[in-house]
Scaffold this motif. Sequence first.
Motif, PDB file in Angstrom:
ATOM      1  N   SER A  16       0.830  -1.205   0.000  1.00 29.88           N
ATOM      2  CA  SER A  16       0.000   0.000   0.000  1.00 29.88           C
ATOM      3  C   SER A  16       0.856   1.243   0.000  1.00 29.88           C
ATOM      4  O   SER A  16       2.027   1.216   0.376  1.00 29.88           O
ATOM      5  CB  SER A  16      -0.871   0.034   1.266  1.00 29.88           C
ATOM      6  OG  SER A  16      -1.643  -1.118   1.398  1.00 29.88           O
ATOM      7  N   SER A  17       0.219   2.351  -0.351  1.00 27.67           N
ATOM      8  CA  SER A  17       0.853   3.664  -0.220  1.00 27.67           C
ATOM      9  C   SER A  17       0.620   4.160   1.201  1.00 27.67           C
ATOM     10  O   SER A  17      -0.176   3.588   1.957  1.00 27.67           O
ATOM     11  CB  SER A  17       0.234   4.644  -1.221  1.00 27.67           C
ATOM     12  OG  SER A  17      -1.103   4.940  -0.846  1.00 27.67           O
ATOM     13  N   LEU A  21      -2.461   3.215   3.630  1.00 28.16           N
ATOM     14  CA  LEU A  21      -2.232   2.713   4.993  1.00 28.16           C
ATOM     15  C   LEU A  21      -3.028   3.531   6.014  1.00 28.16           C
ATOM     16  O   LEU A  21      -3.636   2.967   6.920  1.00 28.16           O
ATOM     17  CB  LEU A  21      -0.750   2.770   5.354  1.00 28.16           C
ATOM     18  CG  LEU A  21       0.121   1.638   4.856  1.00 28.16           C
ATOM     19  CD1 LEU A  21       1.583   1.944   5.131  1.00 28.16           C
ATOM     20  CD2 LEU A  21      -0.273   0.318   5.480  1.00 28.16           C
ATOM     21  N   THR A  22      -3.004   4.846   5.851  1.00 37.43           N
ATOM     22  CA  THR A  22      -3.746   5.710   6.763  1.00 37.43           C
ATOM     23  C   THR A  22      -5.226   5.349   6.740  1.00 37.43           C
ATOM     24  O   THR A  22      -5.865   5.233   7.785  1.00 37.43           O
ATOM     25  CB  THR A  22      -3.556   7.191   6.385  1.00 37.43           C
ATOM     26  OG1 THR A  22      -2.165   7.510   6.475  1.00 37.43           O
ATOM     27  CG2 THR A  22      -4.338   8.108   7.299  1.00 37.43           C
ATOM     28  N   ARG A  23      -5.777   5.141   5.568  1.00 35.64           N
ATOM     29  CA  ARG A  23      -7.190   4.769   5.445  1.00 35.64           C
ATOM     30  C   ARG A  23      -7.460   3.408   6.073  1.00 35.64           C
ATOM     31  O   ARG A  23      -8.477   3.203   6.728  1.00 35.64           O
ATOM     32  CB  ARG A  23      -7.612   4.773   3.976  1.00 35.64           C
ATOM     33  CG  ARG A  23      -7.699   6.168   3.411  1.00 35.64           C
ATOM     34  CD  ARG A  23      -8.107   6.153   1.963  1.00 35.64           C
ATOM     35  NE  ARG A  23      -8.177   7.508   1.455  1.00 35.64           N
ATOM     36  CZ  ARG A  23      -7.913   7.841   0.207  1.00 35.64           C
ATOM     37  NH1 ARG A  23      -7.582   6.914  -0.685  1.00 35.64           N
ATOM     38  NH2 ARG A  23      -7.995   9.090  -0.166  1.00 35.64           N
ATOM     39  N   LYS A  66       2.141   8.912  -5.663  1.00 30.39           N
ATOM     40  CA  LYS A  66       2.202   8.176  -4.410  1.00 30.39           C
ATOM     41  C   LYS A  66       3.007   6.902  -4.592  1.00 30.39           C
ATOM     42  O   LYS A  66       2.921   6.219  -5.609  1.00 30.39           O
ATOM     43  CB  LYS A  66       0.817   7.886  -3.869  1.00 30.39           C
ATOM     44  CG  LYS A  66      -0.024   6.965  -4.721  1.00 30.39           C
ATOM     45  CD  LYS A  66      -1.382   6.767  -4.079  1.00 30.39           C
ATOM     46  CE  LYS A  66      -2.204   5.816  -4.930  1.00 30.39           C
ATOM     47  NZ  LYS A  66      -3.523   5.611  -4.395  1.00 30.39           N
ATOM     48  N   LYS A  67       3.829   6.611  -3.583  1.00 24.44           N
ATOM     49  CA  LYS A  67       4.630   5.399  -3.582  1.00 24.44           C
ATOM     50  C   LYS A  67       3.868   4.309  -2.858  1.00 24.44           C
ATOM     51  O   LYS A  67       3.280   4.545  -1.816  1.00 24.44           O
ATOM     52  CB  LYS A  67       5.938   5.604  -2.812  1.00 24.44           C
ATOM     53  CG  LYS A  67       6.946   6.498  -3.435  1.00 24.44           C
ATOM     54  CD  LYS A  67       8.253   6.332  -2.649  1.00 24.44           C
ATOM     55  CE  LYS A  67       8.860   7.652  -2.304  1.00 24.44           C
ATOM     56  NZ  LYS A  67      10.083   7.506  -1.510  1.00 24.44           N
ATOM     57  N   SER A  68       3.906   3.122  -3.432  1.00 27.24           N
ATOM     58  CA  SER A  68       3.384   1.959  -2.723  1.00 27.24           C
ATOM     59  C   SER A  68       4.572   1.176  -2.195  1.00 27.24           C
ATOM     60  O   SER A  68       5.632   1.125  -2.825  1.00 27.24           O
ATOM     61  CB  SER A  68       2.554   1.083  -3.655  1.00 27.24           C
ATOM     62  OG  SER A  68       1.306   1.690  -3.891  1.00 27.24           O
ATOM     63  N   TYR A  69       4.392   0.574  -1.025  1.00 26.96           N
ATOM     64  CA  TYR A  69       5.475  -0.136  -0.357  1.00 26.96           C
ATOM     65  C   TYR A  69       5.145  -1.609  -0.206  1.00 26.96           C
ATOM     66  O   TYR A  69       3.979  -1.989  -0.091  1.00 26.96           O
ATOM     67  CB  TYR A  69       5.707   0.456   1.043  1.00 26.96           C
ATOM     68  CG  TYR A  69       6.177   1.884   1.008  1.00 26.96           C
ATOM     69  CD1 TYR A  69       7.539   2.183   0.955  1.00 26.96           C
ATOM     70  CD2 TYR A  69       5.270   2.931   1.033  1.00 26.96           C
ATOM     71  CE1 TYR A  69       7.966   3.501   0.931  1.00 26.96           C
ATOM     72  CE2 TYR A  69       5.694   4.245   1.007  1.00 26.96           C
ATOM     73  CZ  TYR A  69       7.051   4.522   0.951  1.00 26.96           C
ATOM     74  OH  TYR A  69       7.473   5.825   0.923  1.00 26.96           O
ATOM     75  N   GLU A  70       6.206  -2.412  -0.190  1.00 20.13           N
ATOM     76  CA  GLU A  70       6.078  -3.832   0.108  1.00 20.13           C
ATOM     77  C   GLU A  70       7.123  -4.200   1.148  1.00 20.13           C
ATOM     78  O   GLU A  70       8.141  -3.519   1.298  1.00 20.13           O
ATOM     79  CB  GLU A  70       6.238  -4.687  -1.147  1.00 20.13           C
ATOM     80  CG  GLU A  70       7.647  -4.699  -1.713  1.00 20.13           C
ATOM     81  CD  GLU A  70       7.809  -5.617  -2.919  1.00 20.13           C
ATOM     82  OE1 GLU A  70       6.873  -6.352  -3.261  1.00 20.13           O
ATOM     83  OE2 GLU A  70       8.894  -5.579  -3.511  1.00 20.13           O
ATOM     84  N   VAL A  71       6.877  -5.289   1.847  1.00 17.83           N
ATOM     85  CA  VAL A  71       7.779  -5.755   2.897  1.00 17.83           C
ATOM     86  C   VAL A  71       8.864  -6.622   2.274  1.00 17.83           C
ATOM     87  O   VAL A  71       8.588  -7.488   1.445  1.00 17.83           O
ATOM     88  CB  VAL A  71       7.004  -6.544   3.975  1.00 17.83           C
ATOM     89  CG1 VAL A  71       7.942  -7.093   5.033  1.00 17.83           C
ATOM     90  CG2 VAL A  71       5.938  -5.660   4.614  1.00 17.83           C
TER      91      VAL A  71
END
Length: 183
Positions: A16-17, A21-23, A66-71
């Motif tokens: 998610s971005s 994440l905030t949402r 917006k950047k989306s992140y992954e683990v």
Amino acid sequence: MSLPHAILTALLEKPSSGLELTRRFDRSIGYFWSATHQQIYRELGKLEAEGHIRALPTEQPARGQKKSYEVLPAGRAELARWTAASQDPRPHRDTLLLRLRASAVVGTEGIEADLRRHLDLHRRQLAEYEEIEKRDFPPGRDTSEDRLRHLVLRAGIELETFWTRWLTDALEEFGELRDSGPA
């Protein structure tokens, strides 16, 4: 519990971005671990610097996109380490309980009305949790992931049930005290 671990959990569930994440925090994780938009973005930067997450590559780099992140594997390992570690329960601290105790020595002005307000808030939260349970956990949804997520929701339902019951009892006690008059 900690915010980095809550973010790692959310990102493992779905890359998610920061805004997404905030949402998601507002709709789920935030019920038991809240964070502001700024806290989430600050923590994303730290997790990225530590090599626990990475921004997903984008088709076209654009300013302000917006950047989306992954683990990354290191982030998964950190979350697994943290999950497996032992932690003692923290003492419960609640200002309403402290205020009620204080009212025993300084008088009950205003506290009964606030107990009623709290009861209303807990009833609404309980109704919301029960609605989420109906919507997200119908009979037959029993994968291990669903069962564990439902277990977390059940904790929220049980806590709200406790508070509504306790507050109802407390308000009954106030009524009895008022009816019996001064000691």
